[in-house]
Every structure is written in C-alpha cells, then in structure tokens.
Design a protein around this motif. Structure first.
Motif, PDB file in Angstrom:
ATOM      1  N   ALA A   1      11.812   1.556 -11.370  1.00 38.37           N
ATOM      2  CA  ALA A   1      10.552   1.374 -12.109  1.00 38.37           C
ATOM      3  C   ALA A   1       9.906   0.815 -11.160  1.00 38.37           C
ATOM      4  O   ALA A   1       8.567   0.975 -10.964  1.00 38.37           O
ATOM      5  CB  ALA A   1      10.787   0.761 -13.309  1.00 38.37           C
ATOM      6  N   SER A   2      10.232  -0.125 -10.346  1.00 40.01           N
ATOM      7  CA  SER A   2       9.271  -0.771  -9.365  1.00 40.01           C
ATOM      8  C   SER A   2       8.988   0.278  -8.156  1.00 40.01           C
ATOM      9  O   SER A   2       7.871   0.075  -7.651  1.00 40.01           O
ATOM     10  CB  SER A   2      10.368  -1.882  -8.411  1.00 40.01           C
ATOM     11  N   GLU A   3       9.790   1.146  -7.715  1.00 39.11           N
ATOM     12  CA  GLU A   3       9.601   2.089  -6.813  1.00 39.11           C
ATOM     13  C   GLU A   3       8.423   2.989  -7.417  1.00 39.11           C
ATOM     14  O   GLU A   3       7.744   3.264  -6.832  1.00 39.11           O
ATOM     15  CB  GLU A   3      11.063   3.137  -6.631  1.00 39.11           C
ATOM     16  N   ARG A   4       8.449   3.215  -8.674  1.00 35.10           N
ATOM     17  CA  ARG A   4       7.557   4.042  -9.338  1.00 35.10           C
ATOM     18  C   ARG A   4       6.323   3.423  -9.395  1.00 35.10           C
ATOM     19  O   ARG A   4       5.163   4.087  -9.121  1.00 35.10           O
ATOM     20  CB  ARG A   4       7.838   4.511 -10.765  1.00 35.10           C
ATOM     21  N   ALA A   5       6.250   2.137  -9.598  1.00 35.35           N
ATOM     22  CA  ALA A   5       4.870   1.401  -9.529  1.00 35.35           C
ATOM     23  C   ALA A   5       4.491   1.243  -8.184  1.00 35.35           C
ATOM     24  O   ALA A   5       3.110   1.736  -7.906  1.00 35.35           O
ATOM     25  CB  ALA A   5       5.272  -0.057  -9.690  1.00 35.35           C
TER      26      ALA A   5
END
Length: 315
Positions: free
Chosen positions: A89-93
């Motif tokens: 999810a952090s990578e997507r952000a």
C-alpha cells in the motif's frame, strides 16, 4: 482551463466535502466556489486512504473488500501478511504521488505548485501485539515522513514538527510572516533548529492518556494513568477496538504494554539527547500554552465513518 481540481478523483473538499465536513465538524463553513475562478495562492487537499486499514483492500476486486477494519483483522491474523500488504500500500501511495507530479508537470502547473506529502500519524503493525493507531504514544505513531516538493528552495533532511507545515507553506507562497499566532511551528526556509524538542499526546481514546517529548534519537513518555485506567484500556483493546481480533490472537505480545510506565509515571524510548527533567519542563511549557478544548457533536454519518476508520469503538 486546466486545474488541479479535475485532475485527480479525490481532491480537496470540492468533490466530497459533505462526508469530510461531517467528520471534521465544519459543516457549512466552506463556501461553494468555482475552482476555475480561484486566484492563487490556494490549497487543494487530496486524502489518500491507500495506507489506511484495511491494507489489502482492492475496491475493484470483490474478493478483496472488507466490511470495516474489524472484519479485516478478523481475517488477517498473520503479522507478516499485514506488513506485506501495508508495504505494498505504501508503494502504491508513492506511485500515486509520482503520478500527481507527472500530471502537474504535463499541465504546466508544477513550477507554480508546492506539493506536500505527509500523514497525520504513523502506524502500529504488530508491535506490542497491537495494530493501527490511536492506542497510545510510541515511536511507530509519532514519526511521520513529510516531503516538500518545490524548486524554490532546498530544505535539508531534518526532524520537524507538523506545526512547521503551515508557516513553511505560507513562506514558500510568498506569505511569510502571516502565520496565525496560535501556531507555534517554524518557517523551515529560515530556521533549522535541530536541537529543539517535539511534543506528542494521546488522550481520550480508550482511557489511556500519555504525553511526550521527542528528538531525532528518542524521547520520554509520561502518564498519570491508574491501574483502573489501564484495565479499561485493556478491555477496549481486546473488545470494542477494531483491531481486537489481532490483539486477542497475539496476547503474549500485548500483555507487557498494558501497565508500562504507570509505576514510574514515565518511560524512556531510544537514546534521546536530553534528560527527563528537560522533557518534563518542555511538556509543562506546552500545557501552559494549551488552548481551551472545543467539542462538537458529530452526525451519525460522521460517527459511522470514524468507526470504520478505527478512530472510535466499533460496537
């Protein structure tokens, strides 16, 4: 005319002001305006919940949708799985941030735009047998990455307070010196006080009240909680809390934090470059300047949204 308001699906109060105003308690205080007629400088806020639990949720995938955080933590019992989904999810952000920057560049808006990437809190991912946030004061929650994207000045990597964001943004927008008097932050374009302390407090959620002082290396966390307060907190974390299914499944990791700090009234975290007396004096100064609390009644819709986000007990 190209604007930032039609570039992204979740930008500012312009698109979903009703639900956000209910949660924030500011219903009716934002005037309707045609965004194409706004004169700079103005602020556009995009709220990205991709790093908010449920971390593995995919709205486009029926099999990856959850009915709130409690359902997510009832299904996800493995810390490694949750951490992996949070990292993804952090990578997507970050990818979304890069997409926003690219769009601003393509529309010729980037040179005139200050982009600030930050969050309102960190996240506990299994440490202490807990999940999410709002449970107590700890490094995992008080340390938040913040990025200023501008070609006007270069801001060195440093530890800042979120109170610094407004005066720094105003300065970069050519409005230096116009910071409201009740904001204690620094203009980072002019100040880099690397020796100052930062304040963080958690109160009113689950009967655990803690306040703290921090520098880059660590801090001191204070409390006046009683055994009864902590027993109530213990009940909340294993009962009404949205992440209770995880804590009950990891009880041996959770138990040590239940009564931590109440005998001594404080605990030391990391290797702060200041002592307990300095921390106490700093916190006392913060409380001495504390403004009176203001309370608002929230709507049923606002309460439901806060419960789903994990800020209120899901009963």
């Amino acid at each position: 005319m190209w604007t930032v308001f039609d570039a992204f699906p979740n930008t500012s109060f312009h698109r979903n002001r009703g639900s956000l105003e209910n949660v924030l308690g500011i219903t009716g205080s934002v005037e309707d305006a045609d965004p194409t007629e706004l004169e700079p400088p103005f602020v556009a806020i995009e709220r990205d919940l991709v790093t908010h639990a449920p971390f593995g949720e995919r709205p486009e995938d029926e099999d990856q949708r959850f009915d709130g955080n409690r359902a997510y933590f009832s299904e996800r019992r493995s810390r490694s799985t949750i951490v992996s989904e949070y990292e993804h999810a952090s990578e997507r952000a970050v990818e979304r941030l890069e997409q926003r920057m690219a769009t601003l560049r393509e529309r010729g808006l980037l040179d005139d735009t200050l982009v600030i990437f930050t969050a309102d809190h960190g996240e506990i991912l299994g440490e202490y047998g807990l999940m999410t946030h709002g449970s107590h004061v700890c490094p995992e929650l008080v340390r938040v990455p913040t990025i200023f994207c501008t070609d006007e000045v270069t801001l060195d990597e440093q530890v800042i307070s979120q109170a610094d964001i407004v005066p720094t943004a105003l300065s970069l927008a050519g409005r230096g010196g116009s910071t409201p008097v009740d904001i204690s932050g620094l203009d980072l374009t002019e100040n880099a006080d690397r020796g100052r302390l930062m304040f963080a407090e958690s109160r009113g959620i689950g009967y655990r009240h803690e306040w703290s002082a921090w520098d880059a290396e660590g801090g001191y966390i204070f409390t006046e909680d009683t055994v009864v307060d902590r027993l109530k907190w213990f009940y909340r974390q294993l009962g009404p809390s949205c992440s209770a299914p995880y804590s009950r499944h990891n009880l041996l990791e959770f138990l040590p934090v239940v009564f931590e700090g109440i005998l001594e009234g404080h605990r030391r975290v990391g290797n702060p470059n200041f002592d307990k007396a300095q921390a106490e004096s700093f916190c006392a100064d913060v409380f001495a300047g504390e403004v009176n609390e203001q309370r608002r009644e929230i709507t049923d819709e606002g309460r439901e949204r806060l419960e789903r986000l994990g800020y209120l007990d899901e009963l």
